[in-house]
Enzyme design. Structure first.
Site, PDB file in Angstrom:
ATOM      1  N   GLU A  22       6.578  -0.822  13.051  1.00 45.76           N
ATOM      2  CA  GLU A  22       7.584  -0.015  13.742  1.00 45.76           C
ATOM      3  C   GLU A  22       6.896   1.309  13.981  1.00 45.76           C
ATOM      4  O   GLU A  22       6.506   1.996  13.028  1.00 45.76           O
ATOM      5  CB  GLU A  22       8.816   0.073  12.842  1.00 45.76           C
ATOM      6  CG  GLU A  22      10.051   0.558  13.532  1.00 45.76           C
ATOM      7  CD  GLU A  22      10.279   2.001  13.227  1.00 45.76           C
ATOM      8  OE1 GLU A  22       9.733   2.847  13.987  1.00 45.76           O
ATOM      9  OE2 GLU A  22      10.974   2.287  12.249  1.00 45.76           O
TER      10      GLU A  22
ATOM     11  N   GLY B 269       5.226   3.553  10.812  1.00 47.05           N
ATOM     12  CA  GLY B 269       4.383   4.743  10.875  1.00 47.05           C
ATOM     13  C   GLY B 269       3.996   5.057  12.301  1.00 47.05           C
ATOM     14  O   GLY B 269       4.738   4.758  13.240  1.00 47.05           O
ATOM     15  N   SER B 270       2.815   5.599  12.444  1.00 48.91           N
ATOM     16  CA  SER B 270       2.410   6.094  13.761  1.00 48.91           C
ATOM     17  C   SER B 270       1.928   4.958  14.658  1.00 48.91           C
ATOM     18  O   SER B 270       1.568   3.875  14.198  1.00 48.91           O
ATOM     19  CB  SER B 270       1.272   7.103  13.600  1.00 48.91           C
ATOM     20  OG  SER B 270       0.099   6.424  13.184  1.00 48.91           O
ATOM     21  N   ARG B 271       1.894   5.257  15.945  1.00 47.52           N
ATOM     22  CA  ARG B 271       1.380   4.291  16.912  1.00 47.52           C
ATOM     23  C   ARG B 271      -0.089   4.002  16.660  1.00 47.52           C
ATOM     24  O   ARG B 271      -0.521   2.839  16.712  1.00 47.52           O
ATOM     25  CB  ARG B 271       1.582   4.871  18.315  1.00 47.52           C
ATOM     26  CG  ARG B 271       1.223   3.943  19.435  1.00 47.52           C
ATOM     27  CD  ARG B 271       1.758   4.501  20.742  1.00 47.52           C
ATOM     28  NE  ARG B 271       1.383   3.704  21.873  1.00 47.52           N
ATOM     29  CZ  ARG B 271       1.874   3.884  23.106  1.00 47.52           C
ATOM     30  NH1 ARG B 271       2.759   4.839  23.316  1.00 47.52           N
ATOM     31  NH2 ARG B 271       1.495   3.127  24.103  1.00 47.52           N
TER      32      ARG B 271
ATOM     33  N   GLY C 103      -0.317   1.818  13.503  1.00 49.49           N
ATOM     34  CA  GLY C 103       0.182   0.470  13.761  1.00 49.49           C
ATOM     35  C   GLY C 103      -0.755  -0.335  14.638  1.00 49.49           C
ATOM     36  O   GLY C 103      -1.036  -1.511  14.356  1.00 49.49           O
TER      37      GLY C 103
ATOM     38  N   LYS D 245       0.882  -1.158   0.000  1.00 49.72           N
ATOM     39  CA  LYS D 245       0.000   0.000   0.000  1.00 49.72           C
ATOM     40  C   LYS D 245       0.918   1.205   0.000  1.00 49.72           C
ATOM     41  O   LYS D 245       1.608   1.500   0.977  1.00 49.72           O
ATOM     42  CB  LYS D 245      -0.908   0.043   1.223  1.00 49.72           C
ATOM     43  CG  LYS D 245      -1.842   1.264   1.141  1.00 49.72           C
ATOM     44  CD  LYS D 245      -2.453   1.638   2.459  1.00 49.72           C
ATOM     45  CE  LYS D 245      -3.200   2.969   2.342  1.00 49.72           C
ATOM     46  NZ  LYS D 245      -2.315   4.125   2.095  1.00 49.72           N
TER      47      LYS D 245
ATOM     48  N   CYS E 144      12.655   7.864  13.085  1.00 51.99           N
ATOM     49  CA  CYS E 144      12.142   7.030  14.175  1.00 51.99           C
ATOM     50  C   CYS E 144      13.114   7.044  15.343  1.00 51.99           C
ATOM     51  O   CYS E 144      12.725   6.784  16.481  1.00 51.99           O
ATOM     52  CB  CYS E 144      11.988   5.589  13.726  1.00 51.99           C
ATOM     53  SG  CYS E 144      11.329   5.412  12.080  1.00 51.99           S
TER      54      CYS E 144
END
Lengths: 526, 526
Positions: B265, B241-243, B246, B184, B302
């Site tokens: 991650e 990406g973001s929490r 994820g 994606k 990150c």
């Protein structure tokens, strides 16, 4: 040793104050002495606190020290002598020979992990030396090793009161990895659990390890089981049991503020594929071999062959005739618990009551209300495909034979199966082509593929995989039997430009531990 | 090459019919040509069907064939020439030098996995030969290897439009393992994604691989993102990406009828511990070094150092004075997307508006509405402990310095942190004792521990770990950078008594692939 009914919290023993559990004598259904007080939330808290306090020290013990500890556990389990065997016989209904063998397996398992610790390959040591002159940027010194995940909650299994229970494979592999263990003892064999738990507790003491390395609690699935999995100090879970039990733990683990891995070994029907040439040459012998595997240990194995696929025709009739005869000589056997017996009888009744399923044969009748009777059913491929309930595990000595019109249908059925621990191919030279078509389908679905054997009998060795895609386990990337099981409880850590004085021994210059290490990607003993 | 706005479904290109996406020029905020049509549920279905159809063939290609394919991908990405760089610059706002370097990293990563395939250690081959005469039971022949998990859904990251995106580390490691990949594409750099996607598509073709080995979709997180993760043919997920993003994928993956592993991650504040002796000898230099790491790439890494702990006192004042000066020379930088800029500004405003936090210094003022200004804050250990929000990631060039009364407090703060990708210790010889206390705490919490460096700059090599306990990643047992990343997409399968004619090459007698194998537990090249 007297069985006291106490839980083991680190170095101490303590009577639980929650609802007590009593073992039931499997053969008679009579409750046994003593009562085992159930653990409370405070006991869970105490066990986790002890495990957490022990973790940093224990995980950095020398591998040799952990190996010696595992060997001390093995010896202490042997030292329980006949008391362990007779108690386990009473609680499980399993015969002496089986339990003596299972104790050997348990002890061998602990010793295998001791040798794995000495081998050291599990450390996964890698070193990328610094390249200070590299352009455009220098490379730092990078060193990687695997370290222990943290304290592990282990759930004993009912069907292996020794080898998959308090001192079983999950405990042995977690302890080997450097993880303290808190066991929730299975309520079906609390006395056996206490004896093994005390053996491990004594080994912790004699090896001078922190007491929190091992604790064992009795109690309910809700308070003790879910409580352990929800505790923030628990970092992984080992479980062998039902699909419902395993998925409940998965849910709790995934819903924590910090989700943790669950290694649950759950349900599997272990399909057996009887290929045509093999059937043409030895259908009767296969029928006997199959029944031997089906009825072993009252069918109470995770790898029990619950599904058989073969081409419809006279060879299958021969197979079934031979299986019927063999089953006729198979006595009903005491099952592990009243609950397991009842679930087995319900599963068998569902099959018997399904009007698209035919009962082919039965084992001998029960002579006591605690025994299960073996049963063999058959149906057609078309019916099997229409009714997903037919693919559900019936835990015990029942199996379903599928009459397939052709090999393509067998392939399609294989493709439709859920994840399994094992799949078995019975084949002769002339079946190679069919087996070649089946193999990739099975590789995607199972953890172990057998040829011309039967799936019961799981070797404890280096190349074993007792695992497989969901729902056979919750994590198909792992095995719960064999030395590779240690990998479940490890995670990698990288040390960048760490001074020699701070580096763990596994990663120091000069390779003081004599490990296989990858230096700049090249494996060797530097 | 013309950027068409089409998705790549196996060998074909197709314009999505769902809501179109447009890239935004990062520096100006202006929309760019062309429009990228969004994928529909039918496109997800088609990509997954292609991936599934390719899986059995692709996973069993010879490792050399996959290595050649990865090298062809690398070359095809290089062959995109300057067009890729200029498009990525426009879409991300990152400067030319950084993106040229990142392309080198991306290509190097693909080549690293090619060499890893040739090394073959990832196969994990183990053989326990049969012991037909063993008593009481013979041992069967058991052989284990690691095989590919299945098709993998990869989510491109916004902050590395090349190295963690369409052809980045997740894709490279999954393809190396033998898993088809469905990407994606990140909506922030669709043109860059199309160029890289077409490069990989051309490599699939030139290498004669099944078309379903690679597909790439544009579209919404809901339809395409969640759709991919929910598809039964997808067997693992790679995400950076973001929490929030994820954890949403983790939830979908755990809720499937067959749960699958997610390698997300997510968030990390990468604590830096400035130990007292190092501060006494070089606080000013550390202040400058720290700001260099903090402001690199507008702080959009990150591994950006978002938290600094040091003892209160004149040395810390020196550090802050030097950092303040360095920050004064740090220009505001274009951020990746309007959304990331806004989240950064909100995070900074929260810190600035917290009356227990003091703003120490700022970078230079923005000269355009698309730029983020660096910011440095401080607070006390007591305030930090009282307010969990202060430990939340602010993605960008902002950091918070904690004034600690003593080393014990630093340890306590470390113990209270969530899982992190990295932790850094700045130390001198005299700090060894403090570092020794800190080390076990950090080992339990992070994937990489650095000494006297800064966490930005993640080497792509064998000993790297870019991972760590939750929430830095969803699965702390793994790394998303370096050759060990291949292990995420493999699972073990055991072959029992399998005829030589059916055995995979990795496990055949005579070791035709020349692999390191464990024979009866002993590693060697038999």
């Amino acid at each position: 040793m007297t069985i006291t009914g106490e839980m083991l919290l680190g170095a101490t023993a303590l009577r639980g104050t929650d609802k007590p559990i009593r073992a039931v004598e499997a053969a008679t259904g009579e409750p046994m002495e003593p009562a085992f007080g159930g653990g409370t939330a405070a006991d869970v808290e105490r066990a986790c606190a002890l495990a957490w306090a022990a973790f940093d020290t224990y995980r950095e013990t020398a591998p040799e020290a952990r190996a010696a500890f595992l060997e001390a556990c093995a010896q202490a389990i042997l030292d329980t002598g006949d008391e362990l065997i007779t108690r386990a016989m009473a609680e499980s209904g399993l015969p002496r020979g089986r339990l003596e063998g299972e104790r050997g397996r348990t002890v061998g398992q602990l010793r295998l992990f001791a040798s794995e610790l000495r081998d050291g390959g599990w450390t996964g040591a890698r070193i990328d030396p610094a390249l200070p002159d590299r352009k455009p940027l220098p490379r730092p010194d990078l060193r990687l090793r695997q370290i222990a995940l943290g304290p592990v909650a282990v759930f004993g299994a009912s069907n292996f009161p020794l080898a998959f229970s308090v001192g079983g494979g999950d405990t042995a592999s977690a302890l080997a990895a450097g993880c303290p263990v808190v066991v929730k003892a299975h309520s079906a064999h609390p006395g056996t659990s206490e004896l093994v738990g005390r053996a491990i507790q004594s080994a912790v003491r004699s090896c001078g390890l922190p007491e929190g390395v091992f604790s064992m609690l009795f109690g309910s699935g809700q308070v003790v089981g879910q409580g352990l999995v929800a505790d923030p100090r628990i970092k992984a879970v080992g479980f062998t049991g039902s699909r419902a039990g395993g998925t409940a733990l998965m849910k709790t683990a995934a819903g924590r503020p910090e989700p943790i891995p669950v290694y649950a070994e759950m349900s599997s029907i272990n399909p057996v594929f009887l290929l045509p040439k093999a059937m043409a040459s030895r259908a009767a012998a296969m029928g006997r071999g199959f029944v031997g595997s089906l009825t072993l240990g009252a069918g109470q194995f995770c790898t029990n062959p619950g599904l058989v696929m073969a081409l419809d025709g006279p060879d299958l009739d021969n197979f079934l005739a031979s299986a019927t005869e063999a089953l006729g000589g198979a006595p009903a056997q005491t099952m592990l618990t009243p609950g397991i017996l009842k679930a087995y009888q319900t599963g068998v009744a569902h099959l018997a009551g399904n009007n698209r399923v035919r009962k082919v044969a039965s084992g001998q009748l029960a002579t006591a209300g605690t025994q299960g009777e073996a049963a063999l059913f058959e149906t057609t491929a078309a019916h099997f495909m229409e009714d997903p309930a037919l693919a559900e595990e019936v835990f015990g000595a029942a199996s379903l034979v599928i009459r397939c019109p052709d090999v393509e249908t067998m392939l399609r059925l294989a493709e439709g199966l859920e994840g399994q621990l094992t799949a078995t191919i019975q084949m002769d030279e002339g079946d190679l082509e069919a087996a070649r078509l089946l193999l990739p389908v099975l590789e995607r679905r199972v953890g172990r593929i057998l040829v011309n054997g039967y799936p019961t009998g799981v070797e404890v060795s280096h190349a074993m995989v007792h695992g497989g895609p969901y729902p056979s386990t919750s994590d198909g990337r792992s095995t719960s039997v064999g030395s590779l099981a240690i990998a479940r409880f490890l995670r990698p850590v990288c040390y960048q430009d760490m001074p020699e004085a701070l580096l763990p021994a596994a990663l120091r210059d000069g390779n003081p531990m004599g490990l296989w290490r990858r230096i700049d990607g090249v494996l060797g003993k530097d």
